[in-house]
Design a protein around this motif. Structure first.
Motif, PDB file in Angstrom:
ATOM      1  N   UNK A  18    -133.813  18.994 -19.642  1.00 16.49           N
ATOM      2  CA  UNK A  18    -133.518  17.567 -19.481  1.00 16.49           C
ATOM      3  C   UNK A  18    -132.049  17.270 -19.756  1.00 16.49           C
ATOM      4  N   UNK A  19    -131.476  17.903 -20.771  1.00 23.53           N
ATOM      5  CA  UNK A  19    -130.062  17.679 -21.080  1.00 23.53           C
ATOM      6  C   UNK A  19    -129.174  18.108 -19.915  1.00 23.53           C
ATOM      7  N   UNK A  20    -129.420  19.288 -19.392  1.00 22.79           N
ATOM      8  CA  UNK A  20    -128.597  19.793 -18.284  1.00 22.79           C
ATOM      9  C   UNK A  20    -128.675  18.861 -17.088  1.00 22.79           C
ATOM     10  N   UNK A  21    -129.891  18.401 -16.783  1.00 27.26           N
ATOM     11  CA  UNK A  21    -130.026  17.553 -15.599  1.00 27.26           C
ATOM     12  C   UNK A  21    -129.436  16.161 -15.835  1.00 27.26           C
ATOM     13  N   UNK A  22    -129.797  15.537 -16.959  1.00 26.48           N
ATOM     14  CA  UNK A  22    -129.395  14.145 -17.178  1.00 26.48           C
ATOM     15  C   UNK A  22    -127.916  14.002 -17.483  1.00 26.48           C
ATOM     16  N   UNK A  23    -127.404  14.851 -18.370  1.00 27.45           N
ATOM     17  CA  UNK A  23    -126.043  14.670 -18.870  1.00 27.45           C
ATOM     18  C   UNK A  23    -124.990  15.348 -18.004  1.00 27.45           C
ATOM     19  N   UNK A  24    -125.406  16.354 -17.217  1.00 24.61           N
ATOM     20  CA  UNK A  24    -124.428  17.097 -16.419  1.00 24.61           C
ATOM     21  C   UNK A  24    -124.655  16.878 -14.925  1.00 24.61           C
ATOM     22  N   UNK A  25    -125.810  17.311 -14.431  1.00 23.88           N
ATOM     23  CA  UNK A  25    -126.053  17.237 -12.989  1.00 23.88           C
ATOM     24  C   UNK A  25    -126.101  15.793 -12.506  1.00 23.88           C
ATOM     25  N   UNK A  26    -126.826  14.942 -13.226  1.00 26.36           N
ATOM     26  CA  UNK A  26    -126.929  13.539 -12.813  1.00 26.36           C
ATOM     27  C   UNK A  26    -125.554  12.880 -12.760  1.00 26.36           C
ATOM     28  N   UNK A  27    -124.745  13.104 -13.788  1.00 25.90           N
ATOM     29  CA  UNK A  27    -123.404  12.507 -13.807  1.00 25.90           C
ATOM     30  C   UNK A  27    -122.555  13.004 -12.654  1.00 25.90           C
ATOM     31  N   UNK A  28    -122.605  14.298 -12.412  1.00 34.22           N
ATOM     32  CA  UNK A  28    -121.775  14.868 -11.353  1.00 34.22           C
ATOM     33  C   UNK A  28    -122.185  14.357  -9.976  1.00 34.22           C
ATOM     34  N   UNK A  29    -123.487  14.285  -9.733  1.00 31.88           N
ATOM     35  CA  UNK A  29    -123.962  13.967  -8.385  1.00 31.88           C
ATOM     36  C   UNK A  29    -124.067  12.469  -8.123  1.00 31.88           C
ATOM     37  N   UNK A  30    -124.369  11.683  -9.172  1.00 30.61           N
ATOM     38  CA  UNK A  30    -124.740  10.291  -8.918  1.00 30.61           C
ATOM     39  C   UNK A  30    -123.947   9.252  -9.696  1.00 30.61           C
TER      40      UNK A  30
END
Length: 580
Positions: A247-259
């Motif tokens: 969840x941390x990787x997706x929310x704090x990193x991937x989500x920020x980068x993509x959206x």
């Protein structure tokens, strides 16, 4: 050598040495406390309530990322949890206790610097504590916001390196421990500052290798890198033990980068070239900083602050260059550039908390460079250098005077207005919708309020129906979040959902980017305006809610009769005859 033995003539201790605190230092600390106490009652902001709510959830066993969604770092949540151990469940008390926490942080850091560099070298930092107390409400440094918190951490690191390079003190492992922790906390607090933090690691290593180039061995180098790695290892262990890693990787990193990232040009497919991004930030900073320097000749005294920060930063650079301290010169330039990762030194204004790191650095530069230039001019130096430094000191004095006067005026205006009752102050308040929620839902019932309503969550009774307790535009682009959100809220249907349809975020309509959520509501819930018993319909009796309760309060179809009865009994709604 192990982690706690000698480096040169320095003994590594995990605690501060016994330090005598003078009466003058106690007075400055007391004034700083008073300033932060006065600041505590100024203004509210959703991002701070996000951190306040997250801290409260942590104290009740609901952890970031796995327990509630966040595209921010976790550090502010845990700071909030720590503060609320002492303040309890009150926003007002939280602000007061947090102000004490900030005052102590600044003062304790001053004492550490004094133990390392001496009282004369660090006296300017006492004056900085007063300046930040006066300026805090201008750029919201009195709030627990991630950017503001990074300002305190990065400001501490900046002043340490400034003194270390000026006085040519050897860095020791105690310094490395502290800088490593502050830097890691900043990285985990907001990834916006990752470029600046990466350069700080570089200068930390450079300083160590320069200081001990004749006394290095493999064991010392390994110890050094172990210290730098420990904060991240501890955080990784926490993520693994709590099941939060994915969840941390997706929310704090991937989500920020993509959206979420919005200051990167020509973003395609959500992918960012980190080198290109670094160049973009450097170019934007130079362009804006140059424009500020061109405006120096205009003497814009009604709003002098941005020009003042540019003038003192330039003066510090010139002073350092004349002293041939080239490592510090480069360090300052890089700090100036990458402390503006998502801010603009040209257009920064009041409430611009995203400029916090840059403002902290520049205010430290202001109080330092005034005394540094004055002392330098009393030395025997070349005539040309004396002319340049005299001119810079004059500019710094003039602009600093008007900037401090402006900040003091803003501070006094806010404090006076609150004291006289003519300006709003903070209270433990919430929307009337919370009263409805608390009447309908018990501590073990599920709730949802949105699309962005941290403040009301803080006072509402019930458990989160989904870890996606907010609905922001980027979520509408993530199929993973959509599927998870609908799955969780379908399994934990609240009796009542509050969804403010007209609350646009970054100019986006929540009913459109959240269309999947609207479909869920339309299938499973009914609004007051839609509900009818025979020829009787109902309308809200509450007039002062931000929610249009007749259309923004969604009632679970399975619970509609009991909910309507409760709302009628508590006078939240009233009947009216339907017209045909």
């Amino acid at each position: 050598m192990n982690l706690f033995t000698k480096v040169g003539n320095n003994k590594i201790l995990i605690r501060l040495k016994s330090i005598r605190i003078s009466g003058f230092e106690w007075v400055i600390f007391a004034i700083t406390l008073i300033l932060f106490y006065i600041n505590a009652f100024h203004e509210t902001y959703p991002d701070e309530f996000d951190n306040l709510l997250g801290g409260w959830y942590i104290l009740h066993g609901v952890l970031p990322f796995s327990g509630f969604f966040s595209h921010h770092g976790p550090v502010a949540y845990f700071v909030s949890a720590f503060v609320q151990i002492f303040s309890g469940h009150s926003f007002v008390r939280f602000r007061v206790v947090y102000g004490i926490f900030l005052s102590l942080f600044i003062f304790l850091w001053y004492l550490y610097l004094k133990s390392r560099f001496g009282v004369i070298a660090t006296k300017f930092y006492l004056y900085f504590s007063l300046l930040i107390g006066i300026a805090a409400t201008y750029f919201w440094a009195h709030m627990l916001i991630a950017d503001s918190l990074s300002g305190y951490l990065m400001g501490a690191i900046f002043v340490f390196f400034l003194l270390k390079y000026i006085y040519k003190e050897k860095i020791n492992f105690r310094d490395i421990w502290i800088i490593s922790i502050f830097n890691a906390l900043t990285v985990l607090n907001t990834l916006t500052d990752i470029y600046l933090c990466a350069f700080i690691y570089f200068f930390l290593l450079l300083a160590y290798f320069q200081d001990y180039r004749n006394n290095l061995n493999l064991k010392k180098i390994v110890n050094l890198f172990i210290i730098l790695a420990i904060p991240y290892v501890v955080f990784m262990i926490y993520l693994l033990l709590t099941g939060s890693l994915s969840d941390y990787i997706y929310q704090s990193i991937i989500f920020n980068e993509k959206y979420y990232i919005y200051n990167y040009p020509n973003l395609h497919n959500g992918h960012i070239n980190p080198i290109r991004f670094a160049i973009v930030m450097a170019y934007n900073f130079y362009s804006n900083f140059y424009t500020l320097l061109v405006q120096v000749k205009n003497f814009n005294f009604p709003f002098p602050l941005n020009i003042t920060l540019a003038v003192v930063d330039l003066s510090l650079l010139v002073y350092v260059f004349f002293r041939r301290n080239y490592s510090l010169f480069v360090f300052i330039i890089i700090f100036m550039i990458y402390s503006n990762a998502r801010s603009n030194p040209l257009n920064s204004g009041e409430t611009d908390y995203q400029s916090s790191v840059y403002i902290f650095m520049s205010l430290i530069s202001l109080v330092y460079v005034l005394s540094a230039l004055y002392n330098e001019l009393h030395l025997q130096i070349a005539l040309g250098k004396k002319i340049i430094l005299s001119g810079l000191l004059s500019l710094c004095l003039i602009y600093s005077f008007f900037s401090i006067a402006m900040l003091t005026d803003r501070f006094l205006g806010k404090a006076y207005g609150k004291y006289m009752g003519t300006a709003p102050r903070i209270y433990d308040t919430y929307d009337p919708a919370v009263n409805i929620n608390n009447a309908v839902s018990g501590p073990n019932d599920y709730i949802w309020m949105g699309p962005l309503d941290f403040q009301d969550y803080y006072y509402a009774t019930g458990k989160l129906a989904s870890k996606y307790h907010i609905l922001i535009p980027g979520m509408g682009k993530s199929q993973r979040i959509q599927n998870s959100f609908i799955s969780e809220i379908s399994a934990h249907k609240p009796k009542v959902i509050f969804f403010q349809r007209g609350y646009f975020i970054l100019g986006s309509d929540p009913t459109k980017y959240g269309s999947y959520f609207m479909n869920f509501l339309n299938s499973n819930y009914i609004t007051l305006s839609q509900y009818q018993q025979g020829n009787i319909r109902y309308t809200s009796t509450i007039q002062n809610s931000k929610y249009s309760l007749d259309i923004d309060m969604f009632i679970n179809k399975d619970d509609v009769n009991s909910v309507i009865t409760t709302l009628l009994n508590d006078n939240f709604i009233k009947p009216m005859y339907a017209t045909h």
